[in-house]
Design an enzyme around this catalytic site. Sequence first.
Site, PDB file in Angstrom:
ATOM      1  N   TRP A 201      45.790  95.693  65.995  1.00 40.59           N
ATOM      2  CA  TRP A 201      45.903  96.811  66.926  1.00 40.59           C
ATOM      3  C   TRP A 201      46.919  97.803  66.333  1.00 40.59           C
ATOM      4  O   TRP A 201      47.960  97.393  65.828  1.00 40.59           O
ATOM      5  CB  TRP A 201      46.384  96.316  68.303  1.00 40.59           C
ATOM      6  CG  TRP A 201      46.672  97.455  69.235  1.00 40.59           C
ATOM      7  CD1 TRP A 201      45.761  98.218  69.893  1.00 40.59           C
ATOM      8  CD2 TRP A 201      47.968  97.979  69.566  1.00 40.59           C
ATOM      9  NE1 TRP A 201      46.418  99.194  70.624  1.00 40.59           N
ATOM     10  CE2 TRP A 201      47.765  99.070  70.443  1.00 40.59           C
ATOM     11  CE3 TRP A 201      49.268  97.637  69.205  1.00 40.59           C
ATOM     12  CZ2 TRP A 201      48.819  99.820  70.968  1.00 40.59           C
ATOM     13  CZ3 TRP A 201      50.317  98.383  69.725  1.00 40.59           C
ATOM     14  CH2 TRP A 201      50.080  99.463  70.610  1.00 40.59           C
ATOM     15  N   ASP A 368      42.615 110.370  81.693  1.00 41.90           N
ATOM     16  CA  ASP A 368      42.534 109.003  81.178  1.00 41.90           C
ATOM     17  C   ASP A 368      42.715 107.999  82.314  1.00 41.90           C
ATOM     18  O   ASP A 368      42.604 108.333  83.499  1.00 41.90           O
ATOM     19  CB  ASP A 368      43.567 108.823  80.048  1.00 41.90           C
ATOM     20  CG  ASP A 368      43.123 107.834  78.985  1.00 41.90           C
ATOM     21  OD1 ASP A 368      43.248 106.618  79.215  1.00 41.90           O
ATOM     22  OD2 ASP A 368      42.636 108.270  77.914  1.00 41.90           O
ATOM     23  N   ASP A 369      43.035 106.799  81.952  1.00 40.81           N
ATOM     24  CA  ASP A 369      43.161 105.651  82.858  1.00 40.81           C
ATOM     25  C   ASP A 369      44.049 105.957  84.070  1.00 40.81           C
ATOM     26  O   ASP A 369      45.089 106.613  83.927  1.00 40.81           O
ATOM     27  CB  ASP A 369      43.776 104.504  82.031  1.00 40.81           C
ATOM     28  CG  ASP A 369      43.660 103.167  82.712  1.00 40.81           C
ATOM     29  OD1 ASP A 369      43.219 103.129  83.862  1.00 40.81           O
ATOM     30  OD2 ASP A 369      44.007 102.164  82.059  1.00 40.81           O
ATOM     31  N   LYS A 478      35.197 109.112  77.897  1.00 45.28           N
ATOM     32  CA  LYS A 478      35.833 108.180  76.957  1.00 45.28           C
ATOM     33  C   LYS A 478      35.554 106.786  77.506  1.00 45.28           C
ATOM     34  O   LYS A 478      36.020 106.438  78.592  1.00 45.28           O
ATOM     35  CB  LYS A 478      37.336 108.458  76.904  1.00 45.28           C
ATOM     36  CG  LYS A 478      38.143 107.495  76.042  1.00 45.28           C
ATOM     37  CD  LYS A 478      39.578 107.979  75.977  1.00 45.28           C
ATOM     38  CE  LYS A 478      40.508 106.990  75.302  1.00 45.28           C
ATOM     39  NZ  LYS A 478      41.908 107.408  75.404  1.00 45.28           N
ATOM     40  N   TRP A 479      34.783 106.021  76.768  1.00 46.64           N
ATOM     41  CA  TRP A 479      34.344 104.680  77.214  1.00 46.64           C
ATOM     42  C   TRP A 479      35.232 103.653  76.521  1.00 46.64           C
ATOM     43  O   TRP A 479      35.088 103.398  75.340  1.00 46.64           O
ATOM     44  CB  TRP A 479      32.876 104.483  76.839  1.00 46.64           C
ATOM     45  CG  TRP A 479      32.267 103.180  77.224  1.00 46.64           C
ATOM     46  CD1 TRP A 479      32.664 101.928  76.852  1.00 46.64           C
ATOM     47  CD2 TRP A 479      31.116 102.989  78.057  1.00 46.64           C
ATOM     48  NE1 TRP A 479      31.835 100.981  77.390  1.00 46.64           N
ATOM     49  CE2 TRP A 479      30.879 101.601  78.129  1.00 46.64           C
ATOM     50  CE3 TRP A 479      30.259 103.852  78.737  1.00 46.64           C
ATOM     51  CZ2 TRP A 479      29.809 101.062  78.858  1.00 46.64           C
ATOM     52  CZ3 TRP A 479      29.195 103.315  79.453  1.00 46.64           C
ATOM     53  CH2 TRP A 479      28.980 101.938  79.518  1.00 46.64           C
ATOM     54  N   ASP A 480      36.112 103.069  77.287  1.00 47.53           N
ATOM     55  CA  ASP A 480      37.129 102.182  76.718  1.00 47.53           C
ATOM     56  C   ASP A 480      36.748 100.715  76.923  1.00 47.53           C
ATOM     57  O   ASP A 480      35.894 100.383  77.750  1.00 47.53           O
ATOM     58  CB  ASP A 480      38.465 102.496  77.426  1.00 47.53           C
ATOM     59  CG  ASP A 480      39.683 102.120  76.602  1.00 47.53           C
ATOM     60  OD1 ASP A 480      39.528 101.443  75.575  1.00 47.53           O
ATOM     61  OD2 ASP A 480      40.798 102.510  77.005  1.00 47.53           O
ATOM     62  N   MET A 481      37.408  99.830  76.191  1.00 44.83           N
ATOM     63  CA  MET A 481      37.163  98.385  76.308  1.00 44.83           C
ATOM     64  C   MET A 481      38.420  97.711  75.773  1.00 44.83           C
ATOM     65  O   MET A 481      38.641  97.692  74.566  1.00 44.83           O
ATOM     66  CB  MET A 481      35.945  98.055  75.439  1.00 44.83           C
ATOM     67  CG  MET A 481      35.351  96.705  75.621  1.00 44.83           C
ATOM     68  SD  MET A 481      36.102  95.518  74.510  1.00 44.83           S
ATOM     69  CE  MET A 481      34.956  94.189  74.610  1.00 44.83           C
ATOM     70  N   ASN A 482      39.251  97.214  76.691  1.00 47.92           N
ATOM     71  CA  ASN A 482      40.618  96.890  76.302  1.00 47.92           C
ATOM     72  C   ASN A 482      40.975  95.423  76.149  1.00 47.92           C
ATOM     73  O   ASN A 482      42.160  95.084  76.161  1.00 47.92           O
ATOM     74  CB  ASN A 482      41.589  97.515  77.311  1.00 47.92           C
ATOM     75  CG  ASN A 482      41.786  98.979  77.016  1.00 47.92           C
ATOM     76  OD1 ASN A 482      42.075  99.357  75.890  1.00 47.92           O
ATOM     77  ND2 ASN A 482      41.600  99.823  78.018  1.00 47.92           N
ATOM     78  N   CYS A 528      35.675 103.853  72.538  1.00 45.74           N
ATOM     79  CA  CYS A 528      37.080 103.510  72.308  1.00 45.74           C
ATOM     80  C   CYS A 528      37.195 102.040  72.678  1.00 45.74           C
ATOM     81  O   CYS A 528      36.478 101.562  73.553  1.00 45.74           O
ATOM     82  CB  CYS A 528      37.930 104.375  73.250  1.00 45.74           C
ATOM     83  SG  CYS A 528      39.648 103.866  73.399  1.00 45.74           S
ATOM     84  N   ASP A 550      44.991 103.576  68.586  1.00 48.54           N
ATOM     85  CA  ASP A 550      46.034 104.011  69.520  1.00 48.54           C
ATOM     86  C   ASP A 550      47.259 104.513  68.771  1.00 48.54           C
ATOM     87  O   ASP A 550      48.149 105.120  69.363  1.00 48.54           O
ATOM     88  CB  ASP A 550      46.444 102.856  70.439  1.00 48.54           C
ATOM     89  CG  ASP A 550      45.493 102.730  71.616  1.00 48.54           C
ATOM     90  OD1 ASP A 550      44.713 103.678  71.852  1.00 48.54           O
ATOM     91  OD2 ASP A 550      45.522 101.687  72.292  1.00 48.54           O
TER      92      ASP A 550
END
Length: 734
Positions: A201, A368-369, A478-482, A528, A550
């Site tokens: 990361w 964003d989030d 923005k398609w995130d996956m954390n 993302c 990031d």
Amino acid sequence: MGIEYLKAEGLFRLTAGDTEYVIGIADGKYVGHVYFGKAIDDSRCGYLMRTEEPPFVPSRNPGEKGSFADAFFWEYSTWGVGDYRESCLNVRTAGGSRGCELHYEGYRILEGKPGLKGLPATFCRDEENGGGMTLEIFCRDQVLGLKAVLRYSVFEDSPAVIRSVELINEGQETLYLEKVLTACLDMDLEEGDLLTLGGSWARERHMIRRPLAFGKQLVSSFRGESGHQDHPFLAVMEKGAGRERGQVYAMHFVYSGNFMAEAEVSQFDNVRMVMGIHPEGFEWVLKPGVSFTAPEVVCVYSDQGLDKMTHIFHDLYRGHLIRSHYLHKKRPILINNWEATYFDFDSGRLLEIAEEAARRGIEMLVMDDGWFGKREKPAGSLGDWTVNEEKLPGGLPRLVKEVEKLGLSFGIWFEPEMISPDSDLYRAHPDWAMHLPGREPVQSRAQYVLDLSRAEVVDYVYESVAAILRSAPVSYVKWDMNRQMTDVGSAVLGREHQGELFHRYILGVYELQERLMKEFPDLLLENCASGGARFDPGMLYYSPQIWCSDDTDAVERLAIQEGTALLYPLGAIGAHVSACPNHITGRMTPFRTRGHVAMAGTFGYELDITKLPEEEKQMIQNQVETYHRFQPLVREGDYYRIASWAENRRYDCWEVVSKDRREALVTFVQVLAEPNRHSRKLFLKGLDPEAEYCLEGSGRVYKGALLMYGGFLVQPMKGDFMSQMYHFTVNYER
Ligand code: DGJ
């Protein structure tokens, strides 16, 4: 470009650009690899299969079939029948026995390239499927009743060879696919290096070069995503090969889930490269009449080092993988509020940022989030995709309207694949989270992963995202996956099918994004994953740009973007200017340098613009102008690496040259200042040697040959982390 069957020789020859790929059939049944490399155009090349020397083919020397199997260059190696190198396919029967042997049955040559159902894949851009051809080689395991279709495609304008495989159960019994890799590539190479991309990361896709060594060298992921740590890419380079010289064989996987990529040096100094879905945790139940298609692998050969390999990948992905109509369009310069506010925002804060951004020429605000449910920290509410009206009174329609009034378009963040334990969704459907019976699922970033193998879960996710997008004019997602996966179990898949879950999950992600692009064709989608954990060719099929990392520190980004640009065109690389001290490294770098580095990508800002000193606000205006001027060149041009900070630890330099070679943009970053230094000589690349290039702002003119072979002198700058852009143009018609 062409694919032909040379009947007299029993060879298949694929030609693509200056590259040739030849397949032979040994003993009438074994599909063998003859050649991959620079075009040779000689149908007598079949001897390269070495079937005329001991141990010979099995029909001539049946007592040594094992020796044959373990030395033969297979096109698609199978497990359990004599080839002890890494195999591509392993099948178990209902009775529990393992082993598979594929014999050649026939072939078909098609115009164009068929798509792969449910999977991302390269395609012919021409609607009629023009400009491409596909070879299908049919093989069968008689005992299993298993048919295999080995597919090879080529395009008119690319030297790459694209491979995939389909397995069809034509027998009476259920078969269990324990391992299905897509491709292997056998070659003679006594000494060489292995090049991979890896890190962590905030340190994604650093280039890692090491000598090829006897045995197996592996990069892989079974994290449920392609990952920060490894990348589904592998290149074998002959000894001494570099950026401009030497042979390189590369494989890149058009897939976003678990993968393995391996180079194996075996007993006879041969190298085998393999790539495909990671067999760990994988098992696919193949009922009679059903087929399984493995995702495709792009195979690239370069006889001129990494630069040529890079150009082949860039052109292939621009020409045949990215579908979005943004591909050749200017992307909006966005400002994202993540590093500006994290979760601490409301409409008022966002509008303050938007107002200042509009004043400085920025074109889009991305929220964003933290805008939904009760989310105030990285825990809770994932799955509850309803606008938090305490933060955004009047909901999204009002906010978007206000933003648009300022002259900006609007973008929004989602993390659709996840579910928080503290969410209404989880309270209603705890079984929608992946889990293993009797175990509390492992939390990561205080969240679980949704079971996207379930149609009702996919539908719920789709409808929640689509409802938001239908509610207001949103231009960008923005398609995130954390988080990475653990507890990979499904409440409904059934005992026999649990090994399918990793793959079914990714098919669910692809289906979601496919549906999104169908309903919202004008949406600009940016993938993302906790930074760049799912930056792969699979995702590029759905979104023309992907958030790279990031880590927005300009210096750290040099190595990350160098590794990423090794394979991906700059227009696909999400890059922003952020505030200093950098939130991850604490490093201070000049605003100007941050701008130059972010311009080697999609370009945008990720900072609280309202808190910047006036001087930096004005620099934004300049950067915006610079971006407008250079973005067509950066997006469409040929990228060259001139120097690498990751290698020399002092300076970095890259160049983009227009396809007509009339324009070049060179970016130089002096990472560390050194005392008592003369100018540094850089050798530019890709120019027209005869053309006269003017260096903007200097009145100086250079012949292309002079810049490439004599060199260009960059003067030392005072201070660390300084940068300079040099713009060269040919200002006359020839
Ligand atoms: C990870 C992303 O990479 C960041 O840019 C940001 O969107 C956060 N997730 C939000 O949770």
